[in-house]
Design an enzyme around this catalytic site. Structure first.
Site, PDB file in Angstrom:
ATOM      1  N   HIS A  38      48.416  45.898  27.506  1.00  0.00           N
ATOM      2  CA  HIS A  38      47.991  46.683  28.332  1.00  0.00           C
ATOM      3  C   HIS A  38      48.990  47.811  28.485  1.00  0.00           C
ATOM      4  O   HIS A  38      48.554  48.988  28.688  1.00  0.00           O
ATOM      5  CB  HIS A  38      47.782  46.116  29.810  1.00  0.00           C
ATOM      6  CG  HIS A  38      46.321  45.379  29.932  1.00  0.00           C
ATOM      7  ND1 HIS A  38      46.401  43.922  29.566  1.00  0.00           N
ATOM      8  CD2 HIS A  38      45.266  45.602  30.371  1.00  0.00           C
ATOM      9  CE1 HIS A  38      44.958  43.524  29.828  1.00  0.00           C
ATOM     10  NE2 HIS A  38      44.502  44.408  30.417  1.00  0.00           N
ATOM     11  N   HIS A  81      35.780  44.172  37.473  1.00  0.00           N
ATOM     12  CA  HIS A  81      36.252  43.826  36.094  1.00  0.00           C
ATOM     13  C   HIS A  81      35.012  42.883  35.782  1.00  0.00           C
ATOM     14  O   HIS A  81      35.264  42.014  34.530  1.00  0.00           O
ATOM     15  CB  HIS A  81      37.597  42.826  36.079  1.00  0.00           C
ATOM     16  CG  HIS A  81      38.467  43.944  36.433  1.00  0.00           C
ATOM     17  ND1 HIS A  81      39.461  44.668  35.554  1.00  0.00           N
ATOM     18  CD2 HIS A  81      39.066  44.046  37.750  1.00  0.00           C
ATOM     19  CE1 HIS A  81      40.354  45.334  36.293  1.00  0.00           C
ATOM     20  NE2 HIS A  81      40.345  45.027  37.552  1.00  0.00           N
ATOM     21  N   HIS A 116      45.664  49.096  37.224  1.00  0.00           N
ATOM     22  CA  HIS A 116      45.475  47.665  37.316  1.00  0.00           C
ATOM     23  C   HIS A 116      46.733  46.913  36.857  1.00  0.00           C
ATOM     24  O   HIS A 116      46.921  45.870  37.295  1.00  0.00           O
ATOM     25  CB  HIS A 116      44.260  47.546  36.178  1.00  0.00           C
ATOM     26  CG  HIS A 116      43.912  46.066  36.199  1.00  0.00           C
ATOM     27  ND1 HIS A 116      43.648  45.059  37.067  1.00  0.00           N
ATOM     28  CD2 HIS A 116      43.606  45.384  34.979  1.00  0.00           C
ATOM     29  CE1 HIS A 116      43.504  43.921  36.474  1.00  0.00           C
ATOM     30  NE2 HIS A 116      43.496  44.182  35.048  1.00  0.00           N
ATOM     31  N   HIS A 119      33.542  46.964  31.253  1.00  0.00           N
ATOM     32  CA  HIS A 119      34.383  47.849  32.350  1.00  0.00           C
ATOM     33  C   HIS A 119      35.526  48.682  31.613  1.00  0.00           C
ATOM     34  O   HIS A 119      36.032  48.222  30.522  1.00  0.00           O
ATOM     35  CB  HIS A 119      34.897  46.969  33.341  1.00  0.00           C
ATOM     36  CG  HIS A 119      35.648  45.951  33.000  1.00  0.00           C
ATOM     37  ND1 HIS A 119      35.515  44.715  32.573  1.00  0.00           N
ATOM     38  CD2 HIS A 119      37.243  46.077  33.072  1.00  0.00           C
ATOM     39  CE1 HIS A 119      36.638  44.019  32.366  1.00  0.00           C
ATOM     40  NE2 HIS A 119      37.520  44.730  32.624  1.00  0.00           N
ATOM     41  N   GLU A 125      36.895  46.597  28.072  1.00  0.00           N
ATOM     42  CA  GLU A 125      36.788  45.199  27.850  1.00  0.00           C
ATOM     43  C   GLU A 125      35.383  44.761  28.195  1.00  0.00           C
ATOM     44  O   GLU A 125      34.581  45.236  28.817  1.00  0.00           O
ATOM     45  CB  GLU A 125      37.869  44.578  28.881  1.00  0.00           C
ATOM     46  CG  GLU A 125      39.091  44.883  28.443  1.00  0.00           C
ATOM     47  CD  GLU A 125      40.173  44.549  29.520  1.00  0.00           C
ATOM     48  OE1 GLU A 125      41.349  44.181  29.152  1.00  0.00           O
ATOM     49  OE2 GLU A 125      39.853  44.223  30.961  1.00  0.00           O
ATOM     50  N   ASP A 134      39.291  49.408  32.318  1.00  0.00           N
ATOM     51  CA  ASP A 134      40.550  49.309  33.140  1.00  0.00           C
ATOM     52  C   ASP A 134      41.172  50.610  33.599  1.00  0.00           C
ATOM     53  O   ASP A 134      41.243  51.451  32.524  1.00  0.00           O
ATOM     54  CB  ASP A 134      41.421  48.562  32.457  1.00  0.00           C
ATOM     55  CG  ASP A 134      41.415  46.819  32.404  1.00  0.00           C
ATOM     56  OD1 ASP A 134      40.486  46.665  33.171  1.00  0.00           O
ATOM     57  OD2 ASP A 134      42.127  46.111  31.858  1.00  0.00           O
TER      58      ASP A 134
END
Length: 211
Positions: free
Chosen positions: A163, A52, A62, A56, A175, A58
């Protein structure tokens, strides 16, 4: 007549030993295994970093146990038309920030943080996606949402509602983007994550291309 060359913009964050990471996460480190200066035929380095770190993607795994890892995600979500926008809300992306858009006509949205972020400085009060905005996006059919911040949810969140809401609607998450090189508008996004087997995230080099 030659075809027009479309300009590329790098909207990724620089990663080095000074890169700020989530408190308690692994700090980036690099070790030189072989060097030309030391008499070897080439330079070879080993790096240690959290998945992270920097810009990156996700993976659903995660934040949802048993969900797909980053090597199992649909790559088409990370490549294609997108819109860069600057919200009017100061603390979080809210439905009012999306009110002027026809979300059904959008595929991907990248949101600029109203408060500039430095690569080497951590801020607890980073811009995030509110639960209400996540609900709206989940109903819209959007394929990807990206923020300049290190998380979709506010730092103290334990439920990670944004999320999970986005995941439930099949919305991919990017992100720690750096949208400073580009004005608001529509672009082509190229941001495929590394194919790391079983990983909960993966670094990537995010590019925008003029239409």
């Amino acid at each position: 007549m030659s075809a027009r060359v479309r300009r590329l913009y790098d909207v990724s964050r620089r990663i080095d030993e000074k890169t700020a990471v989530w408190p308690g996460d692994t700090v980036f480190a690099r070790r030189h295994v072989m060097t030309i200066a030391g008499g070897c035929s080439c330079n070879v380095s080993t790096v240690t970093l959290s998945l992270h770190t920097g810009t990156h993607a996700d993976a659903p795994s995660h934040y949802v146990e048993g969900a797909p890892s980053i090597d199992q995600v649909d790559l088409s979500r990370y490549v294609g038309l997108c819109r860069v926008l600057t919200p009017t809300s100061a603390d979080a992306l809210r439905p009012a920030d999306l009110a002027g858009l026809d979300l059904a006509a959008e595929e991907r949205i990248l949101v600029r943080s109203p408060r500039p972020l430095r690569d080497d400085e951590w801020r607890d009060d980073f811009f995030y996606c509110s639960a209400e905005a996540a609900d709206l996006i989940a109903r819209s059919g959007l394929r990807l949402l990206g923020l300049e911040s290190p998380s979709m949810d506010f730092m103290q969140s334990k439920e990670l509602r944004a999320h999970k809401t986005l995941h439930g609607a099949g919305v991919a998450i990017l992100e720690s983007l750096d949208l400073s090189p580009v004005p608001d508008g529509r672009y082509e996004l190229l941001a495929a994550p590394l194919k790391l087997a079983g990983a909960d995230a993966a670094p990537l080099r995010a590019l925008l291309r003029d239409l």
